[in-house]
Design an enzyme around this catalytic site. Structure first.
Site, mmCIF file in Angstrom:
data_model
loop_
_atom_site.group_PDB
_atom_site.id
_atom_site.type_symbol
_atom_site.label_atom_id
_atom_site.label_comp_id
_atom_site.label_asym_id
_atom_site.label_seq_id
_atom_site.Cartn_x
_atom_site.Cartn_y
_atom_site.Cartn_z
ATOM 1 N N ASP A 1 0.852 -1.187 0.000
ATOM 2 C CA ASP A 1 0.000 0.000 0.000
ATOM 3 C C ASP A 1 0.891 1.242 0.000
ATOM 4 O O ASP A 1 1.653 1.468 0.943
ATOM 5 C CB ASP A 1 -0.862 -0.052 1.273
ATOM 6 C CG ASP A 1 -2.165 0.678 1.137
ATOM 7 O OD1 ASP A 1 -2.186 1.712 0.445
ATOM 8 O OD2 ASP A 1 -3.157 0.239 1.740
ATOM 9 N N ASP B 1 -2.934 4.739 -2.439
ATOM 10 C CA ASP B 1 -3.899 5.379 -1.549
ATOM 11 C C ASP B 1 -4.363 6.726 -2.126
ATOM 12 O O ASP B 1 -3.524 7.533 -2.553
ATOM 13 C CB ASP B 1 -3.195 5.603 -0.204
ATOM 14 C CG ASP B 1 -4.122 6.071 0.892
ATOM 15 O OD1 ASP B 1 -5.025 5.314 1.269
ATOM 16 O OD2 ASP B 1 -3.945 7.212 1.375
ATOM 17 N N GLU C 1 -6.834 3.833 -5.502
ATOM 18 C CA GLU C 1 -8.008 4.198 -4.714
ATOM 19 C C GLU C 1 -8.435 5.596 -5.160
ATOM 20 O O GLU C 1 -7.669 6.550 -5.026
ATOM 21 C CB GLU C 1 -7.684 4.206 -3.221
ATOM 22 C CG GLU C 1 -8.945 4.434 -2.399
ATOM 23 C CD GLU C 1 -8.667 4.924 -0.979
ATOM 24 O OE1 GLU C 1 -9.495 4.648 -0.093
ATOM 25 O OE2 GLU C 1 -7.646 5.595 -0.748
ATOM 26 N N HIS D 1 -10.940 -1.854 4.981
ATOM 27 C CA HIS D 1 -10.682 -1.435 6.371
ATOM 28 C C HIS D 1 -11.357 -0.109 6.721
ATOM 29 O O HIS D 1 -11.276 0.323 7.867
ATOM 30 C CB HIS D 1 -9.176 -1.333 6.583
ATOM 31 C CG HIS D 1 -8.556 -0.299 5.689
ATOM 32 N ND1 HIS D 1 -8.435 -0.478 4.329
ATOM 33 C CD2 HIS D 1 -8.080 0.922 5.950
ATOM 34 C CE1 HIS D 1 -7.900 0.602 3.799
ATOM 35 N NE2 HIS D 1 -7.665 1.473 4.758
ATOM 36 N N ASP D 2 -11.965 0.552 5.741
ATOM 37 C CA ASP D 2 -12.653 1.823 6.009
ATOM 38 C C ASP D 2 -14.172 1.667 6.013
ATOM 39 O O ASP D 2 -14.889 2.644 6.245
ATOM 40 C CB ASP D 2 -12.321 2.855 4.920
ATOM 41 C CG ASP D 2 -10.864 3.263 4.906
ATOM 42 O OD1 ASP D 2 -10.246 3.260 5.991
ATOM 43 O OD2 ASP D 2 -10.343 3.582 3.822
HETATM 44 C C1 NOJ Z 1 -7.632 5.931 2.492
HETATM 45 C C2 NOJ Z 1 -7.305 4.825 3.438
HETATM 46 O O1 NOJ Z 1 -7.986 3.670 3.030
HETATM 47 C C3 NOJ Z 1 -7.704 5.296 4.805
HETATM 48 O O2 NOJ Z 1 -7.674 4.256 5.760
HETATM 49 C C4 NOJ Z 1 -6.814 6.432 5.175
HETATM 50 O O3 NOJ Z 1 -7.239 6.971 6.404
HETATM 51 C C5 NOJ Z 1 -6.861 7.538 4.121
HETATM 52 N N1 NOJ Z 1 -6.776 7.033 2.776
HETATM 53 C C6 NOJ Z 1 -5.732 8.503 4.312
HETATM 54 O O4 NOJ Z 1 -4.516 7.910 3.959
#
Ligand code: NOJ
Length: 564
Positions: free
Chosen positions: A102, A203, A254, A328-329
């Site tokens: 990542d 990311d 992402e 994970h979010d």
């Molecule tokens: C996306 C990530 O998936 C998340 O967990 C993170 O807090 C933010 N980007 C900032 O890096």
């Protein structure tokens, strides 16, 4: 056997996502680690997946669980050592699994050497970031909001200037306009390629090109930095100078609040710099617009519309999606769009069927394959996620009472996905070994869900009807039938209130998927002619189809896959 020289077809692949901090703690300090991942590689291989995406384990103060990187070239000692990571890469490779790391390049931790030098006044490093004058006493340069709440600008009294942070104030945005920044980024990617990493997840990569620093009278500022003017140029440059030189590398970007038109370019077969994209519009169907911190029931009509639009739009432009419900979010999908009570098994397998037969590369997030549910936290001190803690306060500042603020956090918190992986029914779910009676020991960094006694790998492994074995069957089906990876996609019954159905076509074959999104039976009238089709998978033991009558009864949360 060494698999590293074999290029991997990402369209036929399935990716498993690991959040190492919550996966398996091998040394009993309460935090998951790299050796814990190595211990579980056989489990991952037996799922049938091809790649593993690991969220960041680089040196970091962990304000945002590693998305605040302080040193990209070293491993945070809490996760292990460089030796452990090298062993992980080799052991995964031995099992035919490619690792995706990542890469967080929109920002770095304010503990990173670059930022420390910048804040000490070194002009070379100051230009790695966005330092700007405010608009006057106490007034930041623009009205942009941080994605984690509050202003996106942090004041630095020494300079009488502010620096930009689209996320936490400990995550300073990098200035990609600066060629030196882009050169540093290239070195990092190449470093990990040389170590044998077979993929990268970038990311929030579509936020790195900032258009202009202006007030946004209509919004939170995102239109000035989302899919910005130089984004495709930057990505093509990164591709050409790093991962694009090695056909074995799989990449996923992402894309925050992106548009489909941009994604044709990000992940188009001919011109795209990346293998595929994550977009999130289908997961905003229980938001109020862009506001996540509300309670809104999921709008399934919108869900279907958004997913079908992306399926057909991307296909028409020969561009490729990552397809997923969880990461994970995100709250756990069975709690979010399914039923984590009585119809837990039916709804979890129904939702899985929808994703795994779509056009795109499916991602499975740790524990999703067990039907893990949202956290069972009832007090704010059980939460760890910085955004959840911020919003618990912000919602009350906006006038909500503590109970309502808590309910919203319970539903939407990222921590729902971060409770420890449930390996077995022991005290800490096998995330950590059972401590000896009376021995002093560390506790998991975040609470274990009490339902681990029922929902866990050990229980599901040998149960032919388990969610885990259903995921294995779905993954195996993708390997068996080329149509799932390569077929066209056609939405079916788009206006039906309960059914999520589509047809795939490839090479003279057809696949029809029909799922009932609701907890009550539904009738699909006027189905396509199912004569000659064989049911190749379903989450009920049998089907209630009268093919000749062109009507299908789908029981609650039922899903079927037919093939001809
Ligand atoms: C996306 C990530 O998936 C998340 O967990 C993170 O807090 C933010 N980007 C900032 O890096």
């Amino acid at each position: 056997m060494n698999h590293s020289s074999k290029p991997r077809d990402f369209r036929k692949s399935v990716v498993y996502q690991i959040y190492p901090k919550s996966f398996r703690d091998s040394d009993g300090d309460g935090l998951g680690d790299i050796n814990g991942v190595i211990e579980k590689l056989d489990y991952i291989r037996d799922l049938g997946v091809d790649c593993v995406w690991l969220t960041p384990f680089f040196v970091s103060p962990q304000y945002d669980n590693g998305y605040d990187v302080a040193d990209y070239y070293n491993i945070d000692p809490r996760y292990g050592t460089m030796g452990d990571v090298e062993r992980l890469i080799a052991e995964a490779d031995r099992r035919g699994i490619g690792l995706m790391f990542d890469m967080v390049f929109n920002h770095v931790s304010t503990d990173h050497e670059w930022f420390r030098k910048a804040i000490a006044g070194d002009p070379y490093y100051k230009d790695f970031f966005f330092f700007r004058k405010g608009k006057g006493e106490g007034c930041p340069p623009t009205n942009w909001a941080s994605k984690f709440g509050g202003s996106a600008w942090q004041y630095v009294p020494e300079f009488d200037e502010y620096y930009l942070h689209l996320f936490d104030r400990s995550q300073a945005d990098l200035n990609w306009e600066n060629e030196n920044v882009r050169r540093e980024i290239r070195s990092i990617v190449r470093f990990w390629m040389d170590k044998g990493v077979k993929g990268f997840r970038f990311d929030v990569i579509n936020l790195v090109s900032k258009a202009a620093f202006e007030d946004d009278p209509k919004g939170d500022g995102r239109r000035f930095y989302t899919d910005g003017p130089k984004i495709h140029r930057y990505l093509r440059e990164l591709n050409a100078t790093t991962f694009g030189t090695d056909a074995r590398i799989v990449t996923v970007g992402e894309m925050s609040s992106t548009s489909m038109e941009e994604c044709y370019w990000y992940a188009g077969h001919m011109a795209g710099a990346l293998s595929m994209v994550f977009s999130f519009h289908h997961l905003k169907v229980d938001f109020a617009g862009d506001d996540e911190w509300v309670i809104v029931p999921p709008d399934f009509a919108k869900l279907k519309r958004v997913m079908f639009d992306w399926q057909t739009g991307m296909a028409d432009h020969d561009a490729w999606n990552a397809v997923f419900w969880c990461n994970h979010d995100q709250p756990r999908i069975v709690s979010r769009f399914g039923d984590d009570g009585r119809y837990w098994r039916q709804s979890a397998t129904m939702l899985a069927t929808i994703i795994h037969c779509l056009r795109g590369t499916p991602y499975v997030y740790q524990g999703e394959e067990l039907g893990m549910t949202n956290a069972d936290f009832t007090r704010i001190d059980q939460f760890r996620d910085v955004e959840s803690l911020n919003y618990h306060r912000i919602l009350q500042d906006r006038g909500l009472n503590a109970k309502d603020a808590m309910r919203i956090v319970q539903i939407h918190s990222h921590d729902n996905a971060r409770t420890p992986m449930q390996w077995d029914g022991s005290r800490y779910a096998g995330f950590m070994d059972e401590p000896e009676r009376g021995a002093r020991h560390a506790k998991p960094w975040i609470g274990v869900n009490a339902n681990h006694t029922v929902i866990n790998v050990e229980k599901e492994n040998d149960d032919p009807d388990s969610i885990l074995n259903y995921y294995r069957a779905l993954i195996a089906l993708r390997k068996k039938l080329d149509i799932i990876a390569y077929g066209d996609v056609e939405p079916l019954a788009p206006a039906h209130p309960s059914m999520f159905a589509y047809r795939r076509r490839h090479d003279g074959h057809e696949l029809i998927v029909a799922a009932n999104l609701h907890g009550k039976d539904c009738m699909w009238e006027e189905t396509p002619d199912l004569a000659g089709f064989e049911r190749v998978l379903g989450n009920y033991p049998n089907q209630r189809v009268k093919a000749y009558a062109r009507r299908v009864l789908l029981r609650l949360y039922e899903a079927n896959v037919w093939y001809r």
